[in-house]
Every structure is written in structure tokens, then in C-alpha cells.
Design a protein around this motif. Structure first.
Motif, short mmCIF file in Angstrom:
data_model
loop_
_atom_site.label_atom_id
_atom_site.label_comp_id
_atom_site.label_asym_id
_atom_site.label_seq_id
_atom_site.Cartn_x
_atom_site.Cartn_y
_atom_site.Cartn_z
N TRP A 101 0.95 -1.13 -0.05
CA TRP A 101 -0.05 -0.01 -0.07
C TRP A 101 0.75 1.20 -0.01
O TRP A 101 1.93 1.24 0.68
CB TRP A 101 -0.82 0.11 1.22
CG TRP A 101 -1.87 -0.93 1.45
CD1 TRP A 101 -1.90 -1.78 2.61
CD2 TRP A 101 -3.09 -1.28 0.50
NE1 TRP A 101 -3.00 -2.53 2.62
CE2 TRP A 101 -3.76 -2.34 1.18
CE3 TRP A 101 -3.39 -0.71 -0.40
CZ2 TRP A 101 -4.78 -2.94 0.80
CZ3 TRP A 101 -4.59 -1.41 -1.13
CH2 TRP A 101 -5.34 -2.43 -0.18
N ILE A 102 0.65 2.07 -0.88
CA ILE A 102 0.83 3.40 -0.71
C ILE A 102 -0.16 4.34 0.42
O ILE A 102 -1.15 4.26 -0.17
CB ILE A 102 1.35 4.15 -1.75
CG1 ILE A 102 2.30 3.69 -2.61
CG2 ILE A 102 1.46 5.63 -1.56
CD1 ILE A 102 2.84 4.34 -4.20
N VAL A 103 0.25 4.49 1.54
CA VAL A 103 -0.77 5.45 2.35
C VAL A 103 -0.35 6.78 2.39
O VAL A 103 0.75 7.19 2.73
CB VAL A 103 -0.68 4.77 3.62
CG1 VAL A 103 -1.92 5.33 4.54
CG2 VAL A 103 -0.74 3.25 3.66
N THR A 104 -1.36 7.66 2.03
CA THR A 104 -1.09 8.99 2.19
C THR A 104 -2.14 9.63 3.28
O THR A 104 -3.34 8.99 3.15
CB THR A 104 -1.16 9.83 0.32
OG1 THR A 104 -2.52 9.60 0.06
CG2 THR A 104 -0.12 9.07 -0.19
N ALA A 105 -1.79 10.95 3.91
CA ALA A 105 -2.78 11.44 4.80
C ALA A 105 -2.12 12.94 4.97
O ALA A 105 -0.87 13.21 4.46
CB ALA A 105 -2.72 10.74 6.15
N ARG A 106 -3.16 13.73 5.39
CA ARG A 106 -2.70 15.11 5.71
C ARG A 106 -2.86 15.43 7.12
O ARG A 106 -3.78 14.91 7.76
CB ARG A 106 -3.09 16.16 4.77
CG ARG A 106 -2.85 16.16 3.43
CD ARG A 106 -3.24 17.39 2.68
NE ARG A 106 -2.84 17.26 1.21
CZ ARG A 106 -1.57 17.95 0.98
NH1 ARG A 106 -0.80 18.57 1.92
NH2 ARG A 106 -1.07 18.06 -0.35
N LEU A 107 -1.97 16.17 7.80
CA LEU A 107 -2.28 16.68 9.23
C LEU A 107 -3.16 17.62 9.11
O LEU A 107 -3.42 18.51 8.39
CB LEU A 107 -0.92 17.39 9.68
CG LEU A 107 -1.02 17.73 11.29
CD1 LEU A 107 -1.46 16.60 12.16
CD2 LEU A 107 0.15 18.36 11.75
N SER A 108 -4.38 17.32 9.86
CA SER A 108 -5.66 18.01 10.01
C SER A 108 -5.18 19.78 10.56
O SER A 108 -4.07 19.93 11.49
CB SER A 108 -6.49 18.04 11.03
OG SER A 108 -6.84 16.38 10.73
N ARG A 109 -5.58 20.77 9.86
CA ARG A 109 -5.13 22.15 10.16
C ARG A 109 -5.85 22.40 11.45
O ARG A 109 -7.11 22.04 11.65
CB ARG A 109 -5.82 22.92 9.10
CG ARG A 109 -4.94 22.78 7.94
CD ARG A 109 -5.16 23.78 6.63
NE ARG A 109 -4.29 23.62 5.37
CZ ARG A 109 -3.23 23.98 5.09
NH1 ARG A 109 -2.72 24.69 5.94
NH2 ARG A 109 -2.81 23.65 3.94
N ALA A 110 -5.33 23.50 12.10
CA ALA A 110 -6.24 23.86 13.38
C ALA A 110 -7.06 24.58 13.37
O ALA A 110 -7.41 25.12 12.11
CB ALA A 110 -4.98 24.40 14.27
#
Length: 250
Positions: A241-250
Motif C-alpha cells: 500500500w501507498i498510504v497518504t494522509a494530511r495533518l488536520s489544520r488547527a
């Protein structure tokens, strides 16, 4: 394992070349970005980030691997356990991990720490094995070394193979937009059966299977690799798997 990892550094990198090419494209590192490469081993993925124009730091718990990475140069490297290491807060635009993130003893703590090290909106890109029973390479090893036996429990390198588990883990650490891209590409165990056998004998999976001490295991393993020889080397089926995600913005 560290000594084996350093000795076969070039083969470990060549083993997963098609997967790494897709991983690098998914990471899409840009000039001027700050990149943290987790579980970097001898540093190929860190150097690739630096070559893309990023300021790249590779970290690994193995002192031997980091020593080799520093010898090869091309980026900055540090011995660090990301579960506890005090990274500067909000210091990185991208966190990468090519087959490194699966080994966290406390993955919740590790991903929470990585989230703290990322800037808001920063991205996480992982390359991980899918579940063990979906990877032909493990079946080939098991059937050659310990035919007719029940495999031992799956090792930590398959710990992120289940999508639901990994999705929940990342969201719990503060990540959003978690996506999985399936790769089905072979892995290369070496240019020929003899090299593949020498390489495999140092792998933890194979060493666990050798617990029974069958003297014919090495012969069967070499024969199994010979059956998978191609002009491009000993090729075994694999799924990642290539797993991608983004850090939630405050």
C-alpha cells in the motif's frame, strides 16, 4: 538484522524498485520543502528527497544503518526512535517512510509524535506491506523452508497491512484524508538463485521458519528461487500500500 541490512544495502533498495518509483511519485517532494524520512535504513529515500531539492533528514534506530547512510552521504542522518524523539514542533512539510513505519512498538505514540513534527496541512506518505497472505514472496519462503507447517504469527512488518486498522490509527493521531493505493509489483531477491538464497537466509522471516532445523531447507529454498529466475533476476509477487494522509489544520 542491522549488519545484514548494511551488507545487502544495494539489494534491499533494488528489491523494491518498482514500488519505490510509485512511492517517490506519490510523495511528490518539492524544492524547498523540509522532509523527515522515518526508518530510512541506509538512506536511499532520504537522498532522493534531497535530490528533489528538499532539506531532508533521515532517521533510524539502527546505528549501523545510519553509519552507512552517512558514508553514502547526500542528506542528513540521525539515530532516533520516532516514538520518543523530541523533534522540533511543526518543523516538517512531509514525513516519509518506506517500509519503516510498520516496526513501531507503540504506533499510536509514534504517529502522534510525527503529527507534532509536521506543519498544519503537512503530508504523510508511507509505503507498507499488505497483509502477509496477500504476498507471494512470503508463501515462497514458507513453502520452501517449512513445507506443511503452520506459519508463525505475522511479524511487525505486516502491522499496517489492514486498511481499517491503519486508517483508525492515523486518524487517531490527527491525520485526515487518509487514502490507500494498491501496488502489485514483483520484488527482486537478487540476480540469481544463489544470491537470493544468501540474501534470504539473513531475513527474520526465514530465520523464524528455520526453527525446525530441516537440513534440506536451504536446498529447497535455492530450488524455489531458481524456479523464479528471470532475465531481470529472481522475481517474487508482492503487494504493498501507498498510504497518504494530511495533518488536520488547527
Amino acid at each position: 538484522m542491522s549488519e545484514h541490512r548494511v551488507r545487502f544495502a544495494a539489494l534491499f533498495d533494488a528489491e523494491v524498485r518498482p514500488h519505490n518509483e510509485r512511492f517517490r511519485a506519490a510523495a511528490a517532494v518539492q524544492p524547498g520543502e523540509d522532509v523527515l524520512d522515518v526508518g530510512c535504513g541506509t538512506g536511499e529515500s532520504t537522498r532522493e528527497a534531497a535530490q528533489a531539492g528538499a532539506t531532508a533528514l533521515g532517521v533510524d534506530v539502527s546505528e549501523q544503518a545510519i553509519a552507512k547512510a552517512r558514508e553514502l552521504g547526500g542528506a542528513s542522518f540521525e539515530v532516533a526512535d520516532v516514538q520518543t524523539h523530541a523533534f522540533p514542533a511543526a518543523a516538517f512539510d512531509v514525513v516519509l517512510s518506506r517500509f519503516g513505519a510498520m516496526f513501531f512498538a507503540d504506533p499510536a505514540a509514534a504517529f502522534a509524535n510525527l503529527a507534532r513534527a509536521l506543519r498544519p496541512g503537512g503530508r504523510l506518505v508511507l509505503l507498507v506491506w499488505q497483509e502477509r497472505d496477500r504476498n507471494e514472496w512470503y508463501s515462497v519462503l514458507h513453502d520452501a523452508v517449512a513445507p506443511g507447517t503452520t506459519p508463525p504469527p505475522a511479524g511487525p512488518h505486516f502491522s499496517l497491512g489492514d486498511q481499517s486498522h491503519t486508517d483508525a490509527l492515523l486518524r487517531g493521531a490527527g491525520f485526515a484524508d487518509v487514502e490507500f493505493t494498491e501496488l502489485r509489483e514483483p520484488v527482486c531477491y537478487g540476480p540469481d538463485a544463489a544470491t537470493a538464497c544468501e540474501f534470504a537466509l539473513g531475513l527474520k522471516d526465514v530465520q523464524e521458519l528455520f526453527a525446525g532445523g530441516d537440513p534440506q531447507s536451504v536446498t529447497r529454498l535455492r530450488d524455489a528461487f531458481a524456479a523464479h529466475e528471470t532475465p531481470d533476476g529472481v522475481m517474487l509477487g508482492a503487494r504493498t500500500w501507498i498510504v497518504t494522509a494530511r495533518l488536520s489544520r488547527a
